[in-house]
Design a protein around this motif. Structure first.
Motif, PDB file in Angstrom:
ATOM      1  N   GLY A  63       0.806  -1.219   0.000  1.00 42.13           N
ATOM      2  CA  GLY A  63       0.000   0.000   0.000  1.00 42.13           C
ATOM      3  C   GLY A  63       0.834   1.263   0.000  1.00 42.13           C
ATOM      4  N   GLN A  64       0.392   2.253   0.765  1.00 44.78           N
ATOM      5  CA  GLN A  64       1.025   3.570   0.761  1.00 44.78           C
ATOM      6  C   GLN A  64       2.478   3.531   1.236  1.00 44.78           C
ATOM      7  OE1 GLN A  64      -2.055   3.019   2.035  1.00 44.78           O
ATOM      8  NE2 GLN A  64      -3.465   4.614   1.323  1.00 44.78           N
ATOM      9  N   ASP A  65       3.212   4.583   0.892  1.00 48.26           N
ATOM     10  CA  ASP A  65       4.580   4.738   1.375  1.00 48.26           C
ATOM     11  C   ASP A  65       4.576   4.974   2.892  1.00 48.26           C
ATOM     12  OD1 ASP A  65       5.392   4.541  -1.235  1.00 48.26           O
ATOM     13  OD2 ASP A  65       5.948   6.660  -1.445  1.00 48.26           O
ATOM     14  N   VAL A  66       5.617   4.505   3.544  1.00 53.13           N
ATOM     15  CA  VAL A  66       5.807   4.790   4.967  1.00 53.13           C
ATOM     16  C   VAL A  66       6.250   6.246   5.103  1.00 53.13           C
ATOM     17  CG1 VAL A  66       7.129   4.187   7.034  1.00 53.13           C
ATOM     18  CG2 VAL A  66       6.447   2.390   5.412  1.00 53.13           C
ATOM     19  N   ASN A  67       5.693   6.947   6.071  1.00 54.25           N
ATOM     20  CA  ASN A  67       6.028   8.360   6.281  1.00 54.25           C
ATOM     21  C   ASN A  67       7.527   8.515   6.533  1.00 54.25           C
ATOM     22  OD1 ASN A  67       6.275  11.050   7.141  1.00 54.25           O
ATOM     23  ND2 ASN A  67       4.282  11.027   8.147  1.00 54.25           N
ATOM     24  N   PRO A  68       8.237   9.294   5.713  1.00 47.90           N
ATOM     25  CA  PRO A  68       9.682   9.486   5.912  1.00 47.90           C
ATOM     26  C   PRO A  68      10.042  10.067   7.273  1.00 47.90           C
ATOM     27  CG  PRO A  68       9.043  10.235   3.737  1.00 47.90           C
ATOM     28  CD  PRO A  68       7.760   9.961   4.494  1.00 47.90           C
ATOM     29  N   ASN A  69       9.106  10.792   7.899  1.00 52.05           N
ATOM     30  CA  ASN A  69       9.389  11.323   9.237  1.00 52.05           C
ATOM     31  C   ASN A  69       9.732  10.221  10.229  1.00 52.05           C
ATOM     32  OD1 ASN A  69       8.843  13.939   8.378  1.00 52.05           O
ATOM     33  ND2 ASN A  69       6.698  13.871   8.986  1.00 52.05           N
ATOM     34  N   LEU A  70       9.213   9.017   9.976  1.00 48.76           N
ATOM     35  CA  LEU A  70       9.458   7.906  10.889  1.00 48.76           C
ATOM     36  C   LEU A  70      10.900   7.415  10.818  1.00 48.76           C
ATOM     37  CD1 LEU A  70       6.182   5.810  10.460  1.00 48.76           C
ATOM     38  CD2 LEU A  70       6.774   7.401  12.297  1.00 48.76           C
ATOM     39  N   TYR A  71      11.610   7.754   9.731  1.00 49.53           N
ATOM     40  CA  TYR A  71      13.035   7.403   9.693  1.00 49.53           C
ATOM     41  C   TYR A  71      13.921   8.642   9.550  1.00 49.53           C
ATOM     42  CZ  TYR A  71      11.830   6.962   4.620  1.00 49.53           C
ATOM     43  OH  TYR A  71      11.351   7.134   3.345  1.00 49.53           O
ATOM     44  N   GLY A  72      13.412   9.762  10.075  1.00 48.11           N
ATOM     45  CA  GLY A  72      14.229  10.961  10.231  1.00 48.11           C
ATOM     46  C   GLY A  72      14.489  11.751   8.974  1.00 48.11           C
ATOM     47  N   GLU A  73      13.605  11.646   7.973  1.00 45.94           N
ATOM     48  CA  GLU A  73      13.784  12.391   6.735  1.00 45.94           C
ATOM     49  C   GLU A  73      12.541  13.220   6.433  1.00 45.94           C
ATOM     50  OE1 GLU A  73      14.959  10.050   3.409  1.00 45.94           O
ATOM     51  OE2 GLU A  73      16.642   9.092   4.449  1.00 45.94           O
ATOM     52  N   LYS A  74      12.733  14.287   5.672  1.00 42.65           N
ATOM     53  CA  LYS A  74      11.579  15.054   5.203  1.00 42.65           C
ATOM     54  C   LYS A  74      10.988  14.347   3.988  1.00 42.65           C
ATOM     55  CE  LYS A  74      14.042  18.225   2.112  1.00 42.65           C
ATOM     56  NZ  LYS A  74      14.294  19.640   1.762  1.00 42.65           N
ATOM     57  N   ASN A  75       9.723  14.616   3.739  1.00 47.17           N
ATOM     58  CA  ASN A  75       9.023  14.017   2.618  1.00 47.17           C
ATOM     59  C   ASN A  75       9.435  14.719   1.324  1.00 47.17           C
ATOM     60  OD1 ASN A  75       7.090  13.135   0.725  1.00 47.17           O
ATOM     61  ND2 ASN A  75       5.563  12.833   2.326  1.00 47.17           N
ATOM     62  N   GLU A  76      10.192  14.002   0.469  1.00 47.01           N
ATOM     63  CA  GLU A  76      10.627  14.566  -0.802  1.00 47.01           C
ATOM     64  C   GLU A  76       9.491  14.493  -1.828  1.00 47.01           C
ATOM     65  OE1 GLU A  76      13.336  16.097  -0.964  1.00 47.01           O
ATOM     66  OE2 GLU A  76      14.595  15.281   0.637  1.00 47.01           O
ATOM     67  N   ASN A  77       9.656  15.221  -2.929  1.00 41.37           N
ATOM     68  CA  ASN A  77       8.620  15.273  -3.958  1.00 41.37           C
ATOM     69  C   ASN A  77       8.334  13.919  -4.584  1.00 41.37           C
ATOM     70  OD1 ASN A  77       8.288  18.035  -3.642  1.00 41.37           O
ATOM     71  ND2 ASN A  77       9.816  18.546  -5.196  1.00 41.37           N
ATOM     72  N   TYR A  78       9.326  13.033  -4.585  1.00 40.46           N
ATOM     73  CA  TYR A  78       9.131  11.735  -5.218  1.00 40.46           C
ATOM     74  C   TYR A  78       8.606  10.676  -4.269  1.00 40.46           C
ATOM     75  CZ  TYR A  78      14.121  12.197  -3.950  1.00 40.46           C
ATOM     76  OH  TYR A  78      15.292  12.494  -3.329  1.00 40.46           O
ATOM     77  N   CYS A  79       8.273  11.047  -3.049  1.00 45.40           N
ATOM     78  CA  CYS A  79       7.581  10.135  -2.142  1.00 45.40           C
ATOM     79  C   CYS A  79       6.095  10.180  -2.482  1.00 45.40           C
ATOM     80  CB  CYS A  79       7.806  10.559  -0.701  1.00 45.40           C
ATOM     81  SG  CYS A  79       7.166   9.405   0.535  1.00 45.40           S
ATOM     82  N   ASP A  80       5.471   9.019  -2.624  1.00 43.87           N
ATOM     83  CA  ASP A  80       4.059   8.959  -2.983  1.00 43.87           C
ATOM     84  C   ASP A  80       3.166   9.142  -1.747  1.00 43.87           C
ATOM     85  OD1 ASP A  80       4.618   8.635  -5.645  1.00 43.87           O
ATOM     86  OD2 ASP A  80       4.376   6.460  -5.650  1.00 43.87           O
ATOM     87  N   GLU A  81       1.898   8.876  -1.915  1.00 41.01           N
ATOM     88  CA  GLU A  81       0.914   9.046  -0.843  1.00 41.01           C
ATOM     89  C   GLU A  81       1.304   8.274   0.409  1.00 41.01           C
ATOM     90  OE1 GLU A  81      -3.201   6.964  -0.444  1.00 41.01           O
ATOM     91  OE2 GLU A  81      -3.546   8.791  -1.599  1.00 41.01           O
ATOM     92  N   ILE A  82       1.119   8.901   1.563  1.00 43.93           N
ATOM     93  CA  ILE A  82       1.313   8.220   2.845  1.00 43.93           C
ATOM     94  C   ILE A  82      -0.042   8.073   3.536  1.00 43.93           C
ATOM     95  CG2 ILE A  82       3.678   9.075   3.110  1.00 43.93           C
ATOM     96  CD1 ILE A  82       2.596  11.104   5.140  1.00 43.93           C
TER      97      ILE A  82
END
Length: 248
Positions: A63-82
């Motif tokens: 399913g959806q991408d895991v929120n990058p905040n959970l691994y210490g990163e900001k959500n980049e433009n190429y991250c899909d729906e969380i």
């Protein structure tokens, strides 16, 4: 003998605010001898604990991408729906499952989630963050039940004990993948371009995840069927555990 009850984490359609499910997740469990039950997404921590205590195995779906905040990163433009609802519930549930030493099987997002919850990181987009001449196309366009690339299985691994072979063909439907592997996880298989495609957690009843999608071809591919069979077999051990009285 009673069949193990398997909790299946739901797929979620944000636009329709609805749960949905691919039949392969359910039928793969059924044909392996388990009883699948689709969960709701809840933020009630007592209810999540009750689910962990009362079910025998847990399938963490794609399913959806895991929120990058959970691994210490900001959500980049190429991250899909969380999906924050999934991240929240599945995070709490996974840690209860580990504590209770019950089986957890992750598929695609499930593999990525396990890695993040245990301290690892992800490529938010493989093509953008991991370019190279030998880079595979990890998001196939042909029928999802068709295998499109090889994975190479680690010889001395739990994964090899299940497959009994060193190379298999898999389908591929993901744009993210493991960047840094969590310390407590062990790689079970890698792709031709050296991306980790399967992981497991030593010392646990069954904590294993794959990057590909056995739910699409378990009925025609013996390797995919083996994963469901081993998962359900491990879940049967939970039937021997005395379950505490708890609401669900």
């Amino acid at each position: 003998m009673s069949k193990p009850m398997i909790a299946v984490l739901p797929l979620y359609d944000k636009a329709k605010e609805s749960y949905w499910m691919l039949p392969g997740y359910m039928k793969g469990i059924e044909e392996a001898g388990g009883i699948p039950v689709i969960m709701s997404l809840t933020a009630d921590e007592e209810d999540i604990l009750a689910i962990a205590e009362n079910f025998d195995g847990f399938l963490f779906t794609g399913g959806q991408d895991v929120n990058p905040n959970l691994y210490g990163e900001k959500n980049e433009n190429y991250c899909d729906e969380i999906c924050e609802k999934r991240d929240f519930m599945e995070g709490i549930l996974f840690h209860h499952v580990l504590r209770l030493n019950k089986p957890a099987f992750g598929i695609c997002r499930g593999l990525q989630l396990f890695n993040v919850l245990l301290g690892g990181t992800l490529y938010q987009d493989i093509a953008a963050q991991r370019p190279g001449e030998n880079q595979l196309e990890h998001k196939q366009t042909v029928s999802y039940d068709q295998a499109v690339h090889h994975v190479y299985i680690q010889k001395d691994s739990t994964f090899y004990n299940i497959m009994k072979k060193e190379v298999i063909m898999v389908n591929s439907l993901h744009h993210q993948g493991i960047k840094h592997l969590a310390d407590v996880l062990v790689p079970g298989a890698k792709s031709e371009d050296d991306l980790i495609e399967a992981v497991y957690m030593p010392g646990k009843n069954f904590v294993l995840a794959v990057q590909w999608h056995p739910e699409f071809n378990y009925h025609i591919d013996e390797n995919s069927a083996k994963l469901f069979l081993e998962f359900v077999k491990s879940s049967e051990l939970s039937l021997k555990i005395t379950k505490p009285v708890s609401k669900i």
